[in-house]
Write an enzyme that holds these catalytic residues in place. Structure first.
Site, PDB file in Angstrom:
ATOM      1  N   ASP A 120      11.921  -3.841   6.072  1.00 15.18           N
ATOM      2  CA  ASP A 120      10.588  -3.424   6.517  1.00 15.18           C
ATOM      3  C   ASP A 120      10.686  -3.018   7.978  1.00 15.18           C
ATOM      4  O   ASP A 120      10.966  -3.847   8.848  1.00 15.18           O
ATOM      5  CB  ASP A 120       9.599  -4.577   6.338  1.00 15.18           C
ATOM      6  CG  ASP A 120       8.148  -4.133   6.477  1.00 15.18           C
ATOM      7  OD1 ASP A 120       7.924  -2.974   6.872  1.00 15.18           O
ATOM      8  OD2 ASP A 120       7.251  -4.942   6.201  1.00 15.18           O
ATOM      9  N   ASP A 157       7.745   3.030   5.026  1.00 14.61           N
ATOM     10  CA  ASP A 157       8.500   2.243   5.998  1.00 14.61           C
ATOM     11  C   ASP A 157       9.126   0.978   5.418  1.00 14.61           C
ATOM     12  O   ASP A 157       9.511   0.080   6.168  1.00 14.61           O
ATOM     13  CB  ASP A 157       7.600   1.860   7.182  1.00 14.61           C
ATOM     14  CG  ASP A 157       6.396   1.035   6.763  1.00 14.61           C
ATOM     15  OD1 ASP A 157       6.166   0.877   5.544  1.00 14.61           O
ATOM     16  OD2 ASP A 157       5.671   0.552   7.652  1.00 14.61           O
ATOM     17  N   GLU A 158       9.272   0.901   4.095  1.00 14.28           N
ATOM     18  CA  GLU A 158       9.903  -0.289   3.515  1.00 14.28           C
ATOM     19  C   GLU A 158      10.588   0.063   2.208  1.00 14.28           C
ATOM     20  O   GLU A 158      10.222   1.016   1.519  1.00 14.28           O
ATOM     21  CB  GLU A 158       8.893  -1.414   3.300  1.00 14.28           C
ATOM     22  CG  GLU A 158       7.748  -1.070   2.377  1.00 14.28           C
ATOM     23  CD  GLU A 158       6.788  -2.229   2.182  1.00 14.28           C
ATOM     24  OE1 GLU A 158       7.251  -3.359   1.940  1.00 14.28           O
ATOM     25  OE2 GLU A 158       5.569  -1.995   2.252  1.00 14.28           O
TER      26      GLU A 158
END
Length: 398
Positions: free
Chosen positions: A9, A103-104
């Site tokens: 993350d 974003d992860e």
């Protein structure tokens, strides 16, 4: 063989990308979102978070809490480009990498120890690779299941690594509050607390039949996840496969409950236009529009409608969402403010067989929307507001 799952993350991702393009922002409280008190916060740096600023907060409220904040408009193109580069880095460390947002991502490290080394060493290499190649900070959780890895990465923030040793998932989760589990929101947490369930250990040990009476079919899954049991595999897209979303949505939680109809309509317009922009970026049409409404006591409802024709037009999406909001509020006059609003589109399809839809007036509307998209891509989404969302400029807080 026991599975080994990592959850990567990236920390304050939007802010990190903006700092890549403007190093003068490093060390400053940065807020990504609308300028001059308009719209809502999309992301906040850790320097800004120290003042109480967080995502989904009205921008005017954020600037009251942190008047020295530097406000930067969102740039989806930059974020998508950087995200793709980050995912390419992750693919060097695992045979299966599943992005779950911009974003992860989850990585399946099962069986890679002989080739890559122990999971903790791999996690350190991933963090270093993201830092040196893209100047991105990431937090990484490692466990035997997706749920354990996801919770671990959250606890490791910012810029940390947390490895739940094999066989220790249940022990690791037991003392944590139930709110740590993905999918358990305030309403579910309140219901669990009414049963005396406060920790994931309490949830894991609670009589299943009693849990079923309150939560129905999902009771067993909740209990298994509280023990760290999650058999959902990490699924990487096969070569040449294009992953299409099943739905596209945006929602925002208000800093303070509100029953202001004009403000609620402005928020629905803002969210609907954002969803429309994302539809056009994905080259998809939607057949269903749904609004999500959460009252101050966390009672949550969804209200949907099937459209006459699939669309990606802002006007049609927003119009349907506004109608749904009004219909619902008229049918549920609770005299209570709202805590959250969301707009989602679903039943998505490519426009290949729908070209006839965009004729005449609808074609002109689509060209207008695409022109607005280009302006927002250049100057920031919240720099350009339509008439129905202008109240977001002047309202001090939600």
């Amino acid at each position: 063989m026991p599975t080994t799952i990592a959850h990567v993350d990236m920390d304050a991702f939007f802010v990190a990308v903006e700092r890549l393009h403007d190093p003068s922002l490093v060390g400053k409280p940065v807020v990504v979102g609308g300028h001059a008190g308009k719209g809502v916060v999309a992301a906040a740096s850790y320097e800004a978070r120290r003042f109480g600023v967080h995502s989904a907060m009205p921008m005017a409220r954020a600037l009251k809490l942190c008047p020295q904040a530097v406000v930067v408009s969102r740039d989806h193109a930059k974020y998508s480009e950087t995200s793709e580069k980050a995912m390419r880095v992750l693919e060097k460390y695992a045979p299966a990498v599943e992005p779950v947002s911009i974003d992860e991502a989850y990585l399946d490290l099962t069986g890679t120890e002989r080739l890559l080394g122990p999971p903790l060493a791999v996690a350190h290499e991933i963090r270093q690779a993201l830092e040196t190649t893209l100047q991105l900070s990431a937090s990484i959780g490692i466990g035997q299941s997706r749920v354990s890895a996801k919770i671990a990465s959250g606890l490791a923030k910012p810029a940390g690594i947390l490895w739940v040793l094999p066989g220790q998932d249940s022990k690791f989760l037991a003392p944590l509050a139930v709110s740590h589990m993905p999918g358990i929101g305030p309403k579910a947490e309140a219901r669990l607390r009414s049963l005396g369930v406060r920790t994931l250990g309490d949830l894991a040990a609670f009589p299943l039949e009693s849990l079923r009476r309150r939560f129905g079919a999902i009771a067993q899954e909740l209990q298994e996840r509280a023990r760290g049991v999650d058999s959902t595999p990490v699924r990487a897209a096969t070569a040449g496969e294009e992953e299409s979303p099943k739905s596209i949505g945006r929602e925002t939680t208000f800093e303070e409950d509100t029953a202001d109809r004009d403000f609620l309509r402005a928020i629905v317009g803002h969210l609907g236009e954002d969803v429309g922009e994302r539809l056009r970026r994905e080259a998809l049409l939607a057949s269903t529009v749904t609004v999500k409404i959460r009252f101050a006591d966390f009672e949550t409802h969804t209200h949907g409608r099937t459209l006459p024709e699939p669309t990606d037009l802002n006007q049609e999406i927003v119009s349907a969402a506004l109608d749904l909001l009004e219909e619902f509020l008229e049918a549920h006059p609770r005299g209570m403010g709202l805590r959250l609003l969301g707009v989602t589109v679903s039943n998505l399809s490519p426009p290949t067989s729908q070209l006839a839809l965009f004729a005449g007036r609808r074609a002109r509307l689509r060209q207008l929307d695409k022109g607005v998209d280009r302006l927002r891509e250049r100057y920031g989404f919240d720099k350009l507001l339509r008439g129905r969302t202008l109240s977001l400029r002047k309202r001090p807080e939600a």
